[in-house]
Design a protein around this motif. Structure first.
Motif, PDB file in Angstrom:
ATOM      1  N   ARG A 130     139.284 -25.670  34.317  1.00 46.11           N
ATOM      2  CA  ARG A 130     138.976 -25.461  35.749  1.00 46.11           C
ATOM      3  C   ARG A 130     137.649 -24.722  35.924  1.00 46.11           C
ATOM      4  NH1 ARG A 130     143.470 -28.225  34.679  1.00 46.11           N
ATOM      5  NH2 ARG A 130     144.648 -28.733  36.562  1.00 46.11           N
ATOM      6  N   VAL A 131     137.326 -23.859  34.974  1.00 45.92           N
ATOM      7  CA  VAL A 131     136.043 -23.160  35.032  1.00 45.92           C
ATOM      8  C   VAL A 131     134.898 -24.159  34.887  1.00 45.92           C
ATOM      9  CG1 VAL A 131     134.589 -21.414  33.958  1.00 45.92           C
ATOM     10  CG2 VAL A 131     137.054 -21.045  34.124  1.00 45.92           C
ATOM     11  N   LEU A 132     134.999 -25.053  33.911  1.00 47.03           N
ATOM     12  CA  LEU A 132     133.948 -26.061  33.726  1.00 47.03           C
ATOM     13  C   LEU A 132     133.890 -27.015  34.907  1.00 47.03           C
ATOM     14  CD1 LEU A 132     134.136 -27.019  29.937  1.00 47.03           C
ATOM     15  CD2 LEU A 132     132.509 -25.526  31.094  1.00 47.03           C
ATOM     16  N   PHE A 133     135.061 -27.387  35.439  1.00 44.59           N
ATOM     17  CA  PHE A 133     135.110 -28.249  36.627  1.00 44.59           C
ATOM     18  C   PHE A 133     134.333 -27.623  37.786  1.00 44.59           C
ATOM     19  CE2 PHE A 133     137.117 -29.032  40.745  1.00 44.59           C
ATOM     20  CZ  PHE A 133     137.054 -30.415  40.843  1.00 44.59           C
ATOM     21  N   ALA A 134     134.611 -26.343  38.035  1.00 51.55           N
ATOM     22  CA  ALA A 134     133.948 -25.659  39.142  1.00 51.55           C
ATOM     23  C   ALA A 134     132.450 -25.514  38.894  1.00 51.55           C
ATOM     24  CB  ALA A 134     134.583 -24.290  39.365  1.00 51.55           C
ATOM     25  N   SER A 135     132.060 -25.239  37.649  1.00 47.45           N
ATOM     26  CA  SER A 135     130.623 -25.090  37.354  1.00 47.45           C
ATOM     27  C   SER A 135     129.887 -26.406  37.568  1.00 47.45           C
ATOM     28  CB  SER A 135     130.424 -24.596  35.921  1.00 47.45           C
ATOM     29  OG  SER A 135     130.748 -25.593  34.968  1.00 47.45           O
ATOM     30  N   ALA A 136     130.554 -27.533  37.283  1.00 45.58           N
ATOM     31  CA  ALA A 136     129.933 -28.841  37.523  1.00 45.58           C
ATOM     32  C   ALA A 136     129.803 -29.118  39.018  1.00 45.58           C
ATOM     33  CB  ALA A 136     130.764 -29.937  36.862  1.00 45.58           C
ATOM     34  N   ARG A 137     130.831 -28.758  39.776  1.00 49.27           N
ATOM     35  CA  ARG A 137     130.775 -28.950  41.222  1.00 49.27           C
ATOM     36  C   ARG A 137     129.656 -28.109  41.832  1.00 49.27           C
ATOM     37  NH1 ARG A 137     135.981 -26.981  43.966  1.00 49.27           N
ATOM     38  NH2 ARG A 137     134.942 -24.970  43.680  1.00 49.27           N
ATOM     39  N   ALA A 173     130.300 -35.629  34.631  1.00 51.17           N
ATOM     40  CA  ALA A 173     131.389 -35.728  33.651  1.00 51.17           C
ATOM     41  C   ALA A 173     132.422 -34.628  33.860  1.00 51.17           C
ATOM     42  CB  ALA A 173     130.814 -35.664  32.241  1.00 51.17           C
ATOM     43  N   PHE A 174     131.971 -33.381  33.937  1.00 50.62           N
ATOM     44  CA  PHE A 174     132.897 -32.268  34.090  1.00 50.62           C
ATOM     45  C   PHE A 174     133.625 -32.305  35.435  1.00 50.62           C
ATOM     46  CE2 PHE A 174     130.464 -29.285  30.978  1.00 50.62           C
ATOM     47  CZ  PHE A 174     131.025 -29.969  29.917  1.00 50.62           C
ATOM     48  N   GLY A 175     133.047 -32.938  36.445  1.00 48.28           N
ATOM     49  CA  GLY A 175     133.657 -32.990  37.774  1.00 48.28           C
ATOM     50  C   GLY A 175     134.599 -34.156  37.981  1.00 48.28           C
ATOM     51  N   THR A 176     134.850 -34.952  36.956  1.00 54.15           N
ATOM     52  CA  THR A 176     135.712 -36.124  37.078  1.00 54.15           C
ATOM     53  C   THR A 176     137.176 -35.760  36.887  1.00 54.15           C
ATOM     54  OG1 THR A 176     133.960 -37.563  36.222  1.00 54.15           O
ATOM     55  CG2 THR A 176     136.215 -38.408  36.138  1.00 54.15           C
ATOM     56  N   LEU A 177     138.034 -36.192  37.826  1.00 54.90           N
ATOM     57  CA  LEU A 177     139.464 -35.956  37.732  1.00 54.90           C
ATOM     58  C   LEU A 177     140.169 -37.201  37.209  1.00 54.90           C
ATOM     59  CD1 LEU A 177     140.192 -34.057  41.084  1.00 54.90           C
ATOM     60  CD2 LEU A 177     139.657 -33.107  38.835  1.00 54.90           C
ATOM     61  N   GLY A 178     141.187 -36.998  36.379  1.00 53.13           N
ATOM     62  CA  GLY A 178     141.956 -38.104  35.821  1.00 53.13           C
ATOM     63  C   GLY A 178     143.101 -38.514  36.721  1.00 53.13           C
ATOM     64  N   ARG A 179     143.961 -39.398  36.232  1.00 54.10           N
ATOM     65  CA  ARG A 179     145.056 -39.945  37.042  1.00 54.10           C
ATOM     66  C   ARG A 179     146.086 -38.894  37.409  1.00 54.10           C
ATOM     67  NH1 ARG A 179     148.882 -43.890  33.587  1.00 54.10           N
ATOM     68  NH2 ARG A 179     150.062 -43.610  35.528  1.00 54.10           N
ATOM     69  N   PHE A 180     146.199 -37.811  36.633  1.00 52.20           N
ATOM     70  CA  PHE A 180     147.158 -36.749  36.924  1.00 52.20           C
ATOM     71  C   PHE A 180     146.554 -35.617  37.754  1.00 52.20           C
ATOM     72  CE2 PHE A 180     148.762 -38.587  32.899  1.00 52.20           C
ATOM     73  CZ  PHE A 180     150.010 -39.000  33.340  1.00 52.20           C
ATOM     74  N   GLY A 181     145.315 -35.788  38.195  1.00 53.02           N
ATOM     75  CA  GLY A 181     144.671 -34.775  39.021  1.00 53.02           C
ATOM     76  C   GLY A 181     144.007 -33.666  38.243  1.00 53.02           C
ATOM     77  N   SER A 182     143.944 -33.778  36.922  1.00 50.70           N
ATOM     78  CA  SER A 182     143.300 -32.746  36.116  1.00 50.70           C
ATOM     79  C   SER A 182     141.886 -33.179  35.743  1.00 50.70           C
ATOM     80  CB  SER A 182     144.112 -32.497  34.842  1.00 50.70           C
ATOM     81  OG  SER A 182     144.144 -33.665  34.042  1.00 50.70           O
ATOM     82  N   PRO A 183     140.972 -32.222  35.566  1.00 52.38           N
ATOM     83  CA  PRO A 183     139.599 -32.555  35.147  1.00 52.38           C
ATOM     84  C   PRO A 183     139.583 -32.899  33.660  1.00 52.38           C
ATOM     85  CG  PRO A 183     139.830 -30.185  35.373  1.00 52.38           C
ATOM     86  CD  PRO A 183     141.143 -30.780  35.805  1.00 52.38           C
ATOM     87  N   TRP A 184     139.778 -34.184  33.340  1.00 49.49           N
ATOM     88  CA  TRP A 184     140.109 -34.556  31.973  1.00 49.49           C
ATOM     89  C   TRP A 184     138.946 -34.385  30.998  1.00 49.49           C
ATOM     90  CZ3 TRP A 184     138.098 -38.766  29.192  1.00 49.49           C
ATOM     91  CH2 TRP A 184     137.309 -39.665  29.918  1.00 49.49           C
ATOM     92  N   ILE A 185     137.724 -34.667  31.430  1.00 46.23           N
ATOM     93  CA  ILE A 185     136.584 -34.492  30.519  1.00 46.23           C
ATOM     94  C   ILE A 185     136.350 -33.002  30.262  1.00 46.23           C
ATOM     95  CG2 ILE A 185     134.104 -34.855  30.214  1.00 46.23           C
ATOM     96  CD1 ILE A 185     134.350 -37.428  31.772  1.00 46.23           C
ATOM     97  N   ALA A 186     136.467 -32.180  31.304  1.00 39.16           N
ATOM     98  CA  ALA A 186     136.329 -30.734  31.123  1.00 39.16           C
ATOM     99  C   ALA A 186     137.430 -30.199  30.212  1.00 39.16           C
ATOM    100  CB  ALA A 186     136.381 -30.031  32.478  1.00 39.16           C
ATOM    101  N   THR A 187     138.628 -30.776  30.316  1.00 41.84           N
ATOM    102  CA  THR A 187     139.727 -30.365  29.445  1.00 41.84           C
ATOM    103  C   THR A 187     139.407 -30.669  27.983  1.00 41.84           C
ATOM    104  OG1 THR A 187     141.355 -30.732  31.207  1.00 41.84           O
ATOM    105  CG2 THR A 187     142.181 -30.666  28.955  1.00 41.84           C
TER     106      THR A 187
END
Length: 465
Positions: A318-325, A336-350
């Motif tokens: 979530r930290v990487l997701f927010a930094s990308a946003r 890449a870091f701001g992309t969410l997967g089918r389950f709603g999680s930021p899968w590339i950041a994960t």
């Protein structure tokens, strides 16, 4: 010029007309506390981090953790106020950056990035020791396997992970409770005082000075620092203006008790000072009971470590997701870091958190733990500074939980943390300082010249004041 005290920007469409994806609100105080308490992972902290304190400060370990917990109350007040004022998955950097300016926000982001990239690996490396009763495996391999499993779990829906981690958390608390009961039941009449520390050395028992206790506070703060996860999850908590502060404070109280009570029991129940200093908690549990109980406790601890890995990967992605946003990186990385997967999680950041974490398991963990202690102390210091600015300008009348005894609490916390920083070991200070210096150069030569389009701290649209 910084953007201090400017209201954070709401998430809007980007230049190409596409609005950044947002995390969905799906958990309340109970779910948030389960996830946050799992990230503190009191049992795995007790059995992986605390033995390092036993080795360095012996019977003063309980005192150091108690002092660290008191300091964390002041830190929790700061997090609660800033986390409800600025509820963002960016956590510390969103709070500090909005209140103290972009550079300060970037510096605290670097400290949090050090923590989020290192801590899961440090915890995971303890897995092999507690799997030993049933399975012998090299520490790096076991740690890497835990990190990979945690990464896969982190790709799932957050509500599902709340249930998974909640079940594991019950096992953690049971393990800590059993150790507490056994330790107190086998209290050594000649145990050293919890207030006047002794440590075993080659020359025999040696007193632990106040300087050694203060020097250990970096790790003691690290032991309970996971309550900040509530701030990282604030974009997925329902009604964050109310739930963030409750989650932070509940988590700190519970985690401190789950760690401190067993530490006192172990100190009082250890057969001698040398055994206590060795930090062999599974060996003491087996001696107090039998091999079956020792095996049960060890397996509970192994599950606690896996649990910690899952929640840390969730938080850190979530930290990487927010930094990308907030456009901290070149555009392809942000996308890449701001992309969410089918389950709603930021899968590339994960994946970006989990896979390097698996690789770090093949690096020696002692220095990593000390670096983390420095980074946590620096991060708390910057959050405390931002707390002094939380009631000026636009934010003075904003709806938020407000700490008692402001501004005395953050001001006193700043003084204490600065002193603690001066007492930490030189090597981890140099490593952390070097990483921070490189990050500052990135700020000066890439982010600062592009202030209109890079490092633009934002809030989700449903959190407008």
């Amino acid at each position: 010029m910084t953007d201090t005290l400017r209201p954070p920007q709401n998430v809007t469409a980007t230049a190409d007309g596409v609005a950044p994806q947002q995390l969905k609100r799906s958990i309340g105080v109970v779910g948030g506390t389960l996830l946050t308490l799992s990230c503190v992972t009191p049992a795995s902290t007790l059995f992986v981090i605390v033995p390092q304190l036993f080795s360095s400060i012996g019977s003063a370990t309980a005192l150091a953790i108690a002092i660290g917990s008191v300091l964390c109350v002041a830190v929790a007040f700061c997090y609660s106020e800033l986390g409800t004022l600025i509820p963002s998955a960016g956590g510390e950097y969103a709070m500090v950056g909005t209140l103290a300016g972009r550079l300060a926000g970037w510096l605290v982001f670097i400290q949090s990035l050090i923590v989020v990239m290192i801590v899961p690996s440090v915890i995971a490396l303890g897995t092999a020791d507690y799997l030993a009763p049933v399975l012998h495996v090299d520490k790096p391999i076991a740690g890497a396997a835990v990190m990979l499993a945690a990464t896969l779990a982190g790709l799932l829906d957050l509500r599902a992970n709340a249930w998974i981690t909640g079940i594991f958390l019950v096992l953690e608390v049971i393990a800590a409770g059993v150790v507490s009961v056994l330790g107190f039941a086998h209290t050594n009449a000649h145990h050293p005082s919890l207030l006047h520390g002794l440590v075993s050395t080659d020359g025999g028992p040696s007193p632990v000075g106040i300087g050694a206790i203060i020097g250990a506070l970096g790790i003691a703060l690290f032991a309970t620092q996971g309550f900040s996860t509530a701030v990282y999850l604030s974009e997925e908590l329902e009604n964050p203006r109310r739930t963030v502060s409750r989650t932070v404070l509940w988590t700190l109280g519970l985690s401190s008790a789950i760690i401190l009570v067993p530490v006192a029991a172990i100190t009082m129940g250890a057969p001698d000072l040398q055994t206590l200093t060795s930090g062999d908690i599974p060996g003491m549990v087996t001696a107090w009971s039998d091999s079956a109980v020792g095996t049960f406790i060890s397996l509970c601890i192994a599950l606690a470590i896996i649990n910690a890995g899952i929640v840390m990967v969730i938080q850190n992605s979530r930290v990487l997701f927010a930094s990308a946003r907030d456009k901290a990186w070149p555009e392809p990385v942000n996308k890449a870091f701001g992309t969410l997967g089918r389950f709603g999680s930021p899968w590339i950041a994960t994946l970006a958190v989990g896979l390097p974490g698996a690789a770090l398991c093949f690096v020696k963990g002692e220095l990593l733990s000390n670096i983390t202690g420095v980074a946590v102390t620096a991060m708390y210091l910057l959050v405390a500074i931002a707390s002094l600015l939380s009631r000026r300008g636009h934010h003075k009348h904003a709806a938020a939980w407000r700490m008692p005894l402001w501004p005395a609490v953050p001001a006193l916390l700043i003084v204490v943390l600065v002193y603690v920083m001066t007492q930490l070991d030189a090597e981890p200070l140099l490593w952390t300082g070097g990483i921070t210096a490189l990050a500052t150069l990135y700020w000066l030569f890439y982010l600062r010249p592009r202030q209109a389009t890079r490092w633009v701290i934002s809030l989700p649209e449903d959190q407008r004041d």
